[in-house]
Design an enzyme around this catalytic site. Sequence first.
Site, short mmCIF file in Angstrom:
data_model
loop_
_atom_site.label_atom_id
_atom_site.label_comp_id
_atom_site.label_asym_id
_atom_site.label_seq_id
_atom_site.Cartn_x
_atom_site.Cartn_y
_atom_site.Cartn_z
N HIS A 80 -11.16 37.20 4.33
CA HIS A 80 -11.43 36.06 4.87
C HIS A 80 -10.24 35.58 5.69
CE1 HIS A 80 -15.01 35.76 2.31
NE2 HIS A 80 -14.37 36.12 1.29
N HIS A 97 -15.60 45.48 1.76
CA HIS A 97 -16.59 44.70 2.70
C HIS A 97 -15.64 44.52 3.94
CE1 HIS A 97 -18.49 42.82 -1.02
NE2 HIS A 97 -17.26 42.80 -1.50
N HIS A 146 -15.66 45.68 -10.19
CA HIS A 146 -14.72 44.71 -10.36
C HIS A 146 -14.66 44.19 -11.74
CE1 HIS A 146 -18.05 42.23 -8.97
NE2 HIS A 146 -17.51 42.13 -7.62
N ASN A 191 -23.40 42.81 1.61
CA ASN A 191 -23.65 41.28 1.94
C ASN A 191 -22.94 40.96 3.51
OD1 ASN A 191 -20.82 42.07 0.98
ND2 ASN A 191 -20.41 40.01 0.12
N HIS A 229 -15.32 50.54 -2.96
CA HIS A 229 -16.03 48.86 -2.67
C HIS A 229 -14.84 48.20 -1.51
CE1 HIS A 229 -17.34 45.15 -5.42
NE2 HIS A 229 -17.14 44.78 -4.08
N ARG A 280 -17.55 43.91 6.78
CA ARG A 280 -18.06 42.64 7.33
C ARG A 280 -18.63 42.83 8.74
NH1 ARG A 280 -17.19 39.75 2.87
NH2 ARG A 280 -15.30 39.12 2.57
N ASP A 308 -12.38 46.09 -3.84
CA ASP A 308 -13.12 44.87 -3.42
C ASP A 308 -12.30 44.28 -2.47
OD1 ASP A 308 -15.29 42.89 -3.43
OD2 ASP A 308 -14.38 42.01 -5.14
#
Length: 426
Positions: A295, A56, A223, A88, A54, A58, A291
């Site tokens: 950011h 991200h 999660h 996503n 898991h 991006r 996860d």
Amino acid sequence: MLITDATLPDGRTRDVRIEGETIAEIGELLSTTAEERSIDASGKRLMPGMIDVHVHFRQPGYSHKETWASGSKSAAAGGVTTVVDQPNTDPPTIDGERFDHKSELAADSLVDFGINGGVTDEWQPEELFARPLFALGEVFLADSTGNMGIDADLFADAVSRASERDVTVTVHAEDARRFNESARERDDADAWSAYRTPQAEIDAVRRACTVANDHDARIHVAHTSTPEAIDIAADAGMTCEVTPHHLFLSRNDLPELGTFGRMNPPLRRENRRRKVFERVADGTVDMIATDHAPHTREEKDASIWEAPSGVPGVETALPLLLNEAREGNLSYERIRDLTAANPAAVFGLSNKGRIEAGFDADLVLVDPDDPRPIRGEETHTNCDWTPFEGMDAVFPELTTVRGTVVYENRHEELFGEPVGENVRSA
Ligand SMILES: NC(=O)N[C@@H](CC(=O)O)C(=O)O
Ligand SMILES: [Zn+2]
Ligand SMILES: [Zn+2]
């Protein structure tokens, strides 16, 4: 390459020979050949590389937060040798063309990877199933970063289609009807935890497990942050993962973390965190997955209602767990299962997750007695902060992916070439 006198997760001390991409031989007093690199691992621990199902990374769409290059460097430096990217991105990975585009971007990866396919009203299941798809997911039962929340009918439809193909569905399980609207009036960092309640997760996990069993399907719950949800998933015969932040942080940390502790599902009270840790230690929880949701500082530096949700974690997960082993709170065998053997078994990666002859040479070498404090600015993600700042961790000295050194840190840090491959394409 010959790694000599390494201590394996089960405590045996052995020599491990790598030939090409695989572990060729495990023995005692193996003799090195002239052209072979030899590494003295006496006093060191050798672990299978972490399989983090898991992350991200991006791309496409948010490469200022992370790229396959930066994310996979962060992974390699943290002993993660396989990552699974979530859908996503912008555009989201919901059809064949977008899957193919993400696959091209992933060619920059230093570590092996899987690519998940997302579910929205516009998704193209047949196109996705025709691709080397890792799994469906994360399928969002409530909005998170990317606003990909879906309704119950679409979820049931996706589960039924996945079941026909024997594909696992990874589920982000929160039920927005159980969010506590009165918390909206607050503006402190803890308000996010008060808003996205434990009950929202518990109800959503129960419902998702029922849908899965109705369709004779398999879901994997992403999660999980509450002991209740972990127990529901386990009792229903489903698998689940726990993140390092839900394992090591709680609402007690929010006064210090502020919006840098905002993620979905949110941090829970210390009492629940402790029960989650117990279920990780006793094997009720199948795996740790990070996860990793980077950011930038600038983005996070906003009000609790405006800041984006998510924290980085791919570089610090295994090091934090290895520090728990050092302190006697988890065994090395449990860590092997949580980070490598179980994710490999659950997701059918038959060549990965164990240090055995014939397996992929995805390996991590650490000095188990040499912890150092985590420093966000020393990590390699595009987001140069961490919610684990200052915590002790045991970082890798060497990480190999199918026999290639992708990270080495003896006198200085060195990274290898982008040798990563799609684990479903082999
Ligand atoms: N966990 C998060 O808070 N954020 C994730 C999305 C997700 O996993 O829900 C992200 O992509 O930023
Ligand atoms: Zn999620
Ligand atoms: Zn996620």
